[in-house]
Design a protein around this motif. Structure first.
Motif, short mmCIF file in Angstrom:
data_model
loop_
_atom_site.label_atom_id
_atom_site.label_comp_id
_atom_site.label_asym_id
_atom_site.label_seq_id
_atom_site.Cartn_x
_atom_site.Cartn_y
_atom_site.Cartn_z
N ALA A 85 -7.05 14.80 -6.10
CA ALA A 85 -5.69 15.25 -5.84
C ALA A 85 -5.64 16.77 -5.75
CB ALA A 85 -4.77 14.76 -6.95
N THR A 109 -0.37 10.17 -11.21
CA THR A 109 -0.28 10.29 -9.75
C THR A 109 -1.57 10.84 -9.13
OG1 THR A 109 0.78 12.46 -10.00
CG2 THR A 109 2.23 10.57 -9.74
N TYR A 155 -3.34 9.20 -5.93
CA TYR A 155 -3.81 9.92 -4.74
C TYR A 155 -5.18 9.38 -4.32
CZ TYR A 155 -5.46 13.78 -1.78
OH TYR A 155 -5.97 14.55 -0.75
N CYS A 167 -0.97 9.70 -0.34
CA CYS A 167 -1.85 10.84 -0.03
C CYS A 167 -1.09 12.17 0.03
CB CYS A 167 -2.56 10.61 1.30
SG CYS A 167 -3.68 9.20 1.32
N ARG A 220 0.46 15.75 -0.63
CA ARG A 220 -0.11 16.89 -1.35
C ARG A 220 0.61 17.14 -2.68
NH1 ARG A 220 0.34 21.28 3.21
NH2 ARG A 220 2.07 19.88 3.70
N ALA A 242 2.49 16.02 -6.03
CA ALA A 242 2.49 14.84 -6.89
C ALA A 242 3.84 14.15 -6.93
CB ALA A 242 2.06 15.24 -8.31
N ARG A 252 4.64 11.29 -4.33
CA ARG A 252 3.92 10.02 -4.38
C ARG A 252 4.68 9.02 -5.24
NH1 ARG A 252 -0.92 13.41 -6.76
NH2 ARG A 252 -1.12 14.91 -5.04
#
Length: 436
Positions: free
Chosen positions: A179, A191, A195, A252, A254, A256, A259
């Motif tokens: 991540a 998260t 990722y 995915c 960028r 956190a 997500r």
């Protein structure tokens, strides 16, 4: 009298499955319960971590596994000391890892989502137990021959309430699946594992690493922190844009906060995409991979040089290399495989004298239906016998006969018949020469 060849008087090592700077994982036989297990021994002395630091990380992995009780996470059976060397014993996962499965190409969306759902459920159990995996990547995801998903290698795990075990300037993990916030040095959260799950889904659906197979580490980091993983929903991939593509893109993301926030939520979001028979499709893929591998091994030529392979690092970075100087290792997210370095280790430890004994062990595996392991062992034994004893020796012919039995039971009928015919020709040749 205690057998000196047993670990703690109980576990007999069969073959190495993988090794790194900190530990070696072996297939072993539990003599008490008569079952196959995976046994990991601490081996680092002057590697990336030394002394107490290596021991703390080793013990943390065992503690992480002990906390989690879920069929999607490899089970911890036992731990102890052999002399002054710590070890722990785990469930051995039959089948293949996700990286191997995708080598043949992208998975169908149903199969990919079945894997993703299994990963999400396993991570949900880990997170609920207070464990962050921190190294979610294809080689740490096993797919059994029944189509079940089992996550393993919690060597970088972080336990809730405990401080990190790390060194300044050392990047922990694999950048292709790490991540962005962790790359920048932030403390990982749930998260960050999600990722890694998202990037694994991207990999399964496209058949390619998100930042390219030959990308240098610095370039991977730059892209991960810049443009990020290329979205599936853009239509640039041979993949129909839709809700699944949007979900993968969210995993995915960028940032956190963009997500899904929990693994349990991710599992719920993935469930609608898992088609009926998704697990069966996975089982069929694994069966085909195991069959094709066994056929390939049966046709391998005996090696001229069985020197032991150099061990590769279990974790990723040399502590003496600064982050901006690091260079991507070849097969960065696949440090060891049974078909390359570990197979050479197996061959280097075998002699004509112990080949017959090992062959009996392999036959027992065949009779118990553990065909993948039997095929691997018989391939190694037969190569040594061909090289050292010759094609007409009884041990060589017996090994090839049981290889053919394995191939037949794995569904490779024509290849099995070819190998049976080869054995029969040599047997006829021995008879014509007046041998027994």
């Amino acid at each position: 009298m205690t057998d000196p060849g047993l670990i703690d008087g109980r576990y007999r090592l069969v073959r190495p499955l993988g090794r790194g700077a900190m530990g070696v994982v072996y297939e072993a036989e539990d003599e008490n319960l008569r079952r196959r297990v995976a046994l990991k021994k601490l081996s680092a002395v002057g590697g990336m971590w030394a002394g107490d630091e290596a021991l703390r990380r080793f013990n943390r992995e065992a503690e992480a596994l002990a906390r989690i009780d879920h069929p999607g996470v490899v089970s911890l059976y036992d731990s102890g000391l052999h002399g002054d060397v710590p070890y722990f014993v785990m469930q051995i996962v039959d089948g293949v890892d996700l990286a191997t499965l995708v080598e043949a190409g992208a998975l169908t969306s149903g199969a990919a989502c079945a894997v993703g759902l299994g990963m999400a459920q396993a991570l949900a159990a880990a997170h609920e137990a207070g464990v962050l995996h921190r190294d979610v990547k294809p080689t740490n995801v096993g797919i059994t021959r029944q189509g079940s998903v089992v996550m393993h290698d919690f060597g970088l795990a972080r336990l809730a309430g405990e401080s990190a075990i790390t060194r300044t300037g050392v990047m922990m993990g694999t950048p292709q699946f790490m991540a962005p916030e962790v790359i920048m040095g932030a403390a990982p959260g749930p998260t960050a594992d999600l990722y890694g799950l998202g990037v694994c889904l991207h990999f399964m659906l496209t058949g390619n690493l998100p930042f390219g197979p030959g990308a240098e580490v610095g370039a991977v980091v730059d892209i991960a922190l810049g443009a990020g993983v290329r979205p599936l929903s853009t239509g640039l991939f041979p993949f129909e844009p839709g809700k699944l593509a949007l979900l993968v893109d969210q995993l995915c993301a960028r940032e956190a906060f963009a997500r899904p926030q929990t693994a349990a939520e991710t599992a719920r979001l993935l469930e609608p995409f898992v088609e009926d028979g998704g697990r069966s499709a996975l089982a069929d893929l694994v069966a085909a991979n195991v069959r094709d591998t066994a056929v390939r091994q049966a046709h391998e030529s005996p090696p001229r040089n069985c020197a032991p392979a150099e061990s590769g690092p279990e974790y990723d970075w040399d502590e003496n290399v600064l982050p901006n100087q690091r260079v991507r290792r070849r097969d960065e997210f696949r440090p060891l495989t049974l078909s390359t370095k570990t197979r050479r280790l197996v061959l280097s430890s075998m002699t004509p004298q112990n080949a017959a004994s090992r062959q009996r062990e392999a036959v027992s595996l065949v009779l118990r239906g553990e065909l993948q392991e039997a095929a691997q062992m018989l391939s190694s034994i037969t190569q040594v016998c061909l090289s050292s004893l010759g094609p007409h020796h009884p041990t060589t012919l017996t090994g090839q006969f049981w290889q053919a039995v394995c191939l037949a039971r794995l569904g490779a009928g024509p290849e099995a018949l070819e190998l049976f015919s080869r054995v029969n020709r040599h047997t006829d040749h021995r008879g014509n020469d007046g041998h027994d």
